[in-house]
Design an enzyme around this catalytic site. Structure first.
Site, PDB file in Angstrom:
ATOM      1  CB  CYS A 198       8.112-121.611  36.390  1.00 19.95           C
ATOM      2  SG  CYS A 198       7.831-120.814  35.028  1.00 19.95           S
ATOM      3  CE  LYS A 240      15.982-117.258  48.431  1.00 21.10           C
ATOM      4  NZ  LYS A 240      16.817-115.640  47.897  1.00 21.10           N
TER       5      LYS A 240
HETATM    6  C1  G6P Z   1      17.904-114.044  41.440  1.00 13.56           C
HETATM    7  C2  G6P Z   1      17.811-113.740  43.359  1.00 13.56           C
HETATM    8  C3  G6P Z   1      18.747-113.130  43.389  1.00 13.56           C
HETATM    9  C4  G6P Z   1      20.296-113.466  43.744  1.00 13.56           C
HETATM   10  C5  G6P Z   1      20.370-114.057  42.117  1.00 13.56           C
HETATM   11  C6  G6P Z   1      21.270-115.707  42.436  1.00 13.56           C
HETATM   12  O1  G6P Z   1      17.773-113.124  40.079  1.00 13.56           O
HETATM   13  O2  G6P Z   1      17.023-113.069  42.951  1.00 13.56           O
HETATM   14  O3  G6P Z   1      18.252-112.865  45.134  1.00 13.56           O
HETATM   15  O4  G6P Z   1      21.416-113.005  44.255  1.00 13.56           O
HETATM   16  O5  G6P Z   1      19.126-115.034  41.931  1.00 13.56           O
HETATM   17  O6  G6P Z   1      21.021-116.452  42.773  1.00 13.56           O
HETATM   18  P1  G6P Z   1      22.240-117.733  43.555  1.00 13.56           P
HETATM   19  O7  G6P Z   1      20.576-118.486  44.478  1.00 13.56           O
HETATM   20  O8  G6P Z   1      22.926-118.317  42.844  1.00 13.56           O
HETATM   21  O9  G6P Z   1      23.029-117.149  44.734  1.00 13.56           O
END
Ligand code: G6P
Length: 584
Positions: free
Chosen positions: A2, A579
């Site tokens: 969000c 993301k």
């Molecule tokens: C979400 C995103 C992934 C990412 C994960 C960890 O699931 O879609 O692409 O790897 O979060 O995110 P971070 O920002 O902690 O690396």
């Protein structure tokens, strides 16, 4: 998860609010809504919302929200903003209120009606309920916050004071943007830097209100003064820069990202990293690394390489499972790997570690919560990553972990030279995209696809498999070659696509596993770092086995990208994903 935005200005804000909402969309994109003298919300994307906005809609103060559904299915009613039952408040919320059912029951007894299934509407009506009693919006906010359990970033307009925005933050990201004619609240800086470069970073449990001239921030009933920070961000980063998708652009930026890392962390052929941090790693019995998703996969590679060249034990934990782990060495340093620096699972893990002095964050966003919380934060130097599937930040994470390994053994020069080799190799891959596209055409229709590898190749494949799933929606799994015969080979049948990866002579035994699946009529394509003279082989040259993850991963990222493109997927915003995951 969000995205929220609230702007209060001396001028009309419609275009800025919508532009910001578009930039925030990567945080969640199943439904979207705004309040600008009228409430408009819909299932779908900002582009769908825009079709509903006509010239009559404008205001100098408003709220916007892009949703990633938690409570309540994806539909127009569950989209934000919410208007309270007695039309006193409009509210947008990011987070999860864990005790909302209890509050809802009390409000139902008082005659409140609810139209959505969300926890957020409950907060809106609780404000309304206090306001009817005390006729004071700020007091109502404080009383409401006292009742909330869980996480929230809130943006609120009291309809009796239409130029003011109330806000509150706990365990969900929220910052304030400042400018001469307007002020605003927003979930992340990157989405709003086109409005200003001056921001105030809010900490948990801070709340307050702002109008176009003034900002008031409170903590525990007392007004507090907070300094703003001025950022120098590169405008170009948020455009696709001529590429069809952000994912493709970001893969192409990987050589530049490696160069950024060398520029930031090396001088005169030496790696310049905080000596105290390196000393702490050298002296520790063990090193712990935590991450989620792609960052977790980068951590697994980091463990492999750090252990191999420093002989220091490394434990890697999935942050979301950290509370379920039995044996943890809390006296050793913790490295939190997070592109966004906002992932809730890491924040919860942070709260569970008593001694915070040894927590370090490697992140792409130095203003993020995890960067602020850490003893020290290190910049991944990837530049803003917009595509939901992480590519260039993964390369940075792996590179930084390899860099600390080389620093620990004082072999700075080897690292630096190898990174230059990596830059050349990735450029070569980027220049031979046709063969990767050709491979994508062979596998794009797979219902299931299996990646086979041994040793570190399996760890690289874990990320390759995740990337393929994320953007192309092809079901895929990574198996250790030697483990196939112990069960998973039952999944192999005629026409199943298998991708083998061999980056080291040590892993040549994978060839027998490939024979095993070929005998069962699977279609095998092999990616290797030397020519093994077999059919359907793609060679990516690499001389130093420890750097293969950096060198071969762009090939697989492009492969996933092309599979997604050939299958007409929403590449930068794959279904159901976000993301930055700020809810558990
Ligand atoms: C979400 C995103 C992934 C990412 C994960 C960890 O699931 O879609 O692409 O790897 O979060 O995110 P971070 O920002 O902690 O690396």
């Amino acid at each position: 998860m969000c995205g929220i935005i609230g702007i209060t200005s001396k001028n009309n804000i419609k275009f800025d609010l919508i532009k910001c909402l578009k930039n925030l969309e990567y945080r969640g994109y199943d439904s979207v809504g705004i309040y600008l003298n009228k409430l408009i919300k819909t299932k779908g994307r900002v582009s769908d919302l825009e079709k509903l906005i006509d010239d009559s809609i404008n205001s100098s103060c408003g709220l916007g929200h892009s949703r990633w559904a938690t409570h309540g299915i994806v539909n127009n009613v569950n989209a934000h903003p919410f208007i309270s039952y007695n039309q006193k408040f409009v509210l947008v919320h990011n987070g999860i209120i864990t005790n909302y059912l209890e509050i809802k029951e009390n409000l139902l007894i008082k005659g409140y009606k609810f139209y959505s299934d969300t926890d957020s509407e409950v907060v809106c009506n609780l404000l309304d309920c206090y306001y009817l009693k005390y006729h004071d919006a700020f007091k109502s906010l404080k009383l409401t916050l006292n009742n909330l359990e869980g996480s929230y970033a809130l943006g609120i307009i009291n309809l009796d004071e239409p130029n003011k925005i109330y806000f509150a933050k706990k365990d969900s990201p929220l910052v304030i943007g400042k400018s001469s004619n307007f002020n605003f609240i927003v979930s992340d800086i990157n989405s709003s830097y086109f409005l200003t470069n001056e921001f105030i970073i809010l900490n948990d449990k801070e709340y307050g209100y702002l109008d176009s001239d003034n900002i008031h921030i409170y903590l525990k009933d007392k007004e507090i003064l907070k300094n703003s920070i001025t950022l120098n961000l590169d405008n170009k980063e948020i455009t696709k820069d001529g590429f069809e998708h952000f994912m493709l652009k970001e893969i192409h930026e990987e050589p530049k990202v490696l160069k950024n890392i060398l520029d930031k962390y090396t001088l005169n052929n030496k790696i310049c990293l905080d000596p105290l941090f390196i000393k702490e790693l050298i002296n520790a019995d063990e090193i712990n690394i935590l991450g989620c998703g792609t960052s977790y996969h980068a951590a697994l590679i980091g463990k492999e390489i750090i252990e191999k060249i420093t002989m220091k034990k490394v434990n890697v934990y999935l942050a979301s499972e950290f509370s379920n782990v039995n044996l943890i060495n809390y006296n050793s340093p913790f490295i939190f790997l997070s592109q966004s620096g906002e992932t809730i699972d890491l924040k919860i893990a942070y709260n569970n570690i008593k001694n915070k002095d040894k927590i370090y964050t490697f992140t792409n966003v130095l203003t993020s919560s995890l960067a602020q919380l850490a003893n020290k934060a290190f910049d991944l130097c990837s530049g803003i990553e917009i595509a939901v599937a992480s590519t260039k930040a993964y390369i940075s994470e792996v590179t930084l972990l390899i860099m600390i390994a080389y620093k620990m053994i004082n072999k700075d020069e080897i690292f630096i030279n190898e990174i230059y080799n990596c830059i050349n190799s990735i450029n070569k891959t980027l220049n031979t995209k046709e063969s990767i596209y050709e491979l994508a055409t062979k596998i794009k229709d797979s219902t299931s696809l299996f990646f086979l590898g041994r040793g570190m190749d399996h760890l690289i494949n874990l990320e390759n498999s995740l990337k393929l799933k994320e953007v192309s929606y092809i079901h895929s799994e990574a198996f250790y070659g030697g483990e196939l015969k112990h069960g998973s080979i039952a999944l192999i049948s005629k026409g199943i696509n298998v991708i083998g990866l061999i980056t080291n002579e040590k892993y040549l035994t994978l060839l027998s596993n490939i024979k095993e699946v070929e005998s069962r009529h699977a279609n095998v394509n092999l990616i290797s770092t030397s020519n093994l003279n077999i059919n359907s082989q793609y060679v990516i040259e690499c001389n130093n086995e420890l750097f293969t993850p950096i060198i071969v991963s762009p090939f697989f990222q492009l492969l996933s990208y092309y599979c997604a493109k050939l299958n007409n997927r929403d590449i930068d915003k794959p279904r159901n994903l976000a993301k930055s995951c700020t809810v558990e």
